[in-house]
Design a protein around this motif. Structure first.
Motif, mmCIF file in Angstrom:
data_model
loop_
_atom_site.group_PDB
_atom_site.id
_atom_site.type_symbol
_atom_site.label_atom_id
_atom_site.label_comp_id
_atom_site.label_asym_id
_atom_site.label_seq_id
_atom_site.Cartn_x
_atom_site.Cartn_y
_atom_site.Cartn_z
ATOM 1 N N LEU A 33 7.412 5.120 -5.645
ATOM 2 C CA LEU A 33 6.846 4.339 -6.761
ATOM 3 C C LEU A 33 5.411 4.478 -6.897
ATOM 4 C CD1 LEU A 33 8.471 0.802 -6.240
ATOM 5 C CD2 LEU A 33 9.300 2.751 -7.679
ATOM 6 N N LYS A 34 4.836 5.049 -8.244
ATOM 7 C CA LYS A 34 3.628 4.917 -8.564
ATOM 8 C C LYS A 34 3.044 3.831 -9.303
ATOM 9 C CE LYS A 34 5.001 9.761 -8.737
ATOM 10 N NZ LYS A 34 5.959 10.141 -9.959
ATOM 11 N N LEU A 35 1.864 3.363 -9.137
ATOM 12 C CA LEU A 35 0.860 2.366 -9.812
ATOM 13 C C LEU A 35 -0.608 3.017 -10.125
ATOM 14 C CD1 LEU A 35 1.053 -0.534 -10.715
ATOM 15 C CD2 LEU A 35 0.300 -1.193 -8.534
ATOM 16 N N LEU A 36 -0.633 2.933 -11.336
ATOM 17 C CA LEU A 36 -2.015 3.017 -11.964
ATOM 18 C C LEU A 36 -2.906 1.719 -12.227
ATOM 19 C CD1 LEU A 36 -4.315 5.067 -13.137
ATOM 20 C CD2 LEU A 36 -3.051 4.788 -15.304
ATOM 21 N N THR A 37 -3.581 1.447 -11.512
ATOM 22 C CA THR A 37 -4.559 0.315 -12.080
ATOM 23 C C THR A 37 -5.646 0.589 -12.987
ATOM 24 O OG1 THR A 37 -5.859 0.435 -10.071
ATOM 25 C CG2 THR A 37 -3.982 -0.903 -9.803
ATOM 26 N N VAL A 38 -5.677 -0.267 -14.019
ATOM 27 C CA VAL A 38 -6.495 0.070 -15.068
ATOM 28 C C VAL A 38 -7.527 -1.180 -15.098
ATOM 29 C CG1 VAL A 38 -6.789 0.523 -17.510
ATOM 30 C CG2 VAL A 38 -5.136 1.541 -16.111
ATOM 31 N N GLY A 39 -8.872 -0.867 -15.289
ATOM 32 C CA GLY A 39 -9.653 -2.214 -15.576
ATOM 33 C C GLY A 39 -11.301 -1.890 -15.472
ATOM 34 N N GLY A 40 -11.656 -3.166 -15.509
ATOM 35 C CA GLY A 40 -13.401 -2.821 -15.360
ATOM 36 C C GLY A 40 -13.856 -2.984 -13.749
ATOM 37 N N THR A 51 -11.017 -0.043 1.896
ATOM 38 C CA THR A 51 -9.947 -0.848 2.363
ATOM 39 C C THR A 51 -9.890 -2.336 2.039
ATOM 40 O OG1 THR A 51 -11.378 -1.291 4.229
ATOM 41 C CG2 THR A 51 -10.110 0.564 4.617
ATOM 42 N N GLU A 52 -11.024 -2.551 1.200
ATOM 43 C CA GLU A 52 -10.999 -3.991 0.698
ATOM 44 C C GLU A 52 -10.840 -4.284 -0.570
ATOM 45 O OE1 GLU A 52 -14.664 -5.615 3.691
ATOM 46 O OE2 GLU A 52 -15.161 -4.156 2.127
ATOM 47 N N ALA A 53 -10.673 -3.033 -1.548
ATOM 48 C CA ALA A 53 -10.332 -3.260 -2.659
ATOM 49 C C ALA A 53 -8.946 -3.941 -3.139
ATOM 50 C CB ALA A 53 -10.612 -1.816 -3.630
ATOM 51 N N TRP A 54 -8.863 -4.703 -4.074
ATOM 52 C CA TRP A 54 -7.645 -5.354 -4.133
ATOM 53 C C TRP A 54 -6.327 -4.460 -4.675
ATOM 54 C CZ3 TRP A 54 -4.567 -4.832 -8.557
ATOM 55 C CH2 TRP A 54 -5.009 -4.600 -9.857
ATOM 56 N N PRO A 55 -6.546 -3.270 -5.371
ATOM 57 C CA PRO A 55 -5.358 -2.310 -5.301
ATOM 58 C C PRO A 55 -4.786 -1.678 -4.028
ATOM 59 C CG PRO A 55 -7.074 -1.890 -7.149
ATOM 60 C CD PRO A 55 -7.713 -2.835 -6.169
ATOM 61 N N GLN A 56 -5.999 -1.375 -3.282
ATOM 62 C CA GLN A 56 -5.678 -1.034 -1.847
ATOM 63 C C GLN A 56 -4.833 -1.928 -1.135
ATOM 64 O OE1 GLN A 56 -6.142 2.233 -0.407
ATOM 65 N NE2 GLN A 56 -4.800 1.276 1.236
ATOM 66 N N TRP A 73 2.736 4.013 -3.973
ATOM 67 C CA TRP A 73 1.208 4.750 -4.032
ATOM 68 C C TRP A 73 0.643 4.189 -5.398
ATOM 69 C CZ3 TRP A 73 -0.415 8.204 -7.971
ATOM 70 C CH2 TRP A 73 -1.502 8.721 -7.615
ATOM 71 N N PHE A 74 -0.646 3.950 -5.056
ATOM 72 C CA PHE A 74 -1.510 3.737 -6.382
ATOM 73 C C PHE A 74 -2.515 4.683 -6.585
ATOM 74 C CE2 PHE A 74 -5.708 2.156 -5.283
ATOM 75 C CZ PHE A 74 -5.666 2.163 -3.921
ATOM 76 N N THR A 75 -3.230 4.615 -7.645
ATOM 77 C CA THR A 75 -4.429 5.347 -7.942
ATOM 78 C C THR A 75 -5.322 4.355 -9.039
ATOM 79 O OG1 THR A 75 -5.755 7.240 -8.688
ATOM 80 C CG2 THR A 75 -3.754 6.533 -10.024
#
Length: 97
Positions: A33-40, A51-56, A73-75
Motif C-alpha cells: 500500500l502507498k500513501l501520499l500525504t499532502v498539506g502545509g 522519526t517524529e513527523a506524523w506521517p512517519q 509506505w508513505f511519501t
C-alpha cells in the motif's frame, strides 16, 4: 537557541531527509500500500525529526499493528506555507509516479 523560542517544546538537532521523489520519507521498498500525504506545515513537520513527523508515525504504527513492515509506505509532500492549489498540483503530478 533559535528553535526553542520559535517552536516551544522542540529542541535538539533534527534530521529531515527526502526520497527519490523529492518528498520526505523513506525510499519505496515494494510495500503493498502507498500513501501520499499532502498539506502545509502541519504535514511537512519541518521542525521535527524524520522519526517524529506524523506521517512517519502513522506508517510505523500501521505496519507495527499489522505485524508487517512491508504493508504501508508513505511519501510526505507537505510544504510549509502552501495552499490548496499547490496541494492539488502535488497530487496531480506525484500520484501517477
Amino acid at each position: 537557541m533559535f528553535g526553542t523560542w520559535v517552536t516551544p517544546g522542540v529542541s535538539g538537532v533534527t534530521r529531515l531527509t527526502t526520497n527519490e521523489y523529492g518528498c520526505r520519507g523513506p525510499e519505496y521498498a515494494q510495500q503493498r500500500l502507498k500513501l501520499l500525504t499532502v498539506g502545509g506545515s502541519t504535514t511537512a513537520c519541518t521542525v521535527l525529526d524524520d522519526t517524529e513527523a506524523w506521517p512517519q508515525l502513522l506508517m510505523d504504527g500501521v505496519n507495527r499493528r499489522a505485524g508487517d513492515p512491508k504493508l504501508l509506505w508513505f511519501t510526505n509532500s507537505g510544504i510549509d506555507g502552501k495552499n490548496s492549489r499547490h496541494h492539488v498540483m502535488h497530487a496531480k503530478y506525484l500520484l501517477p509516479r
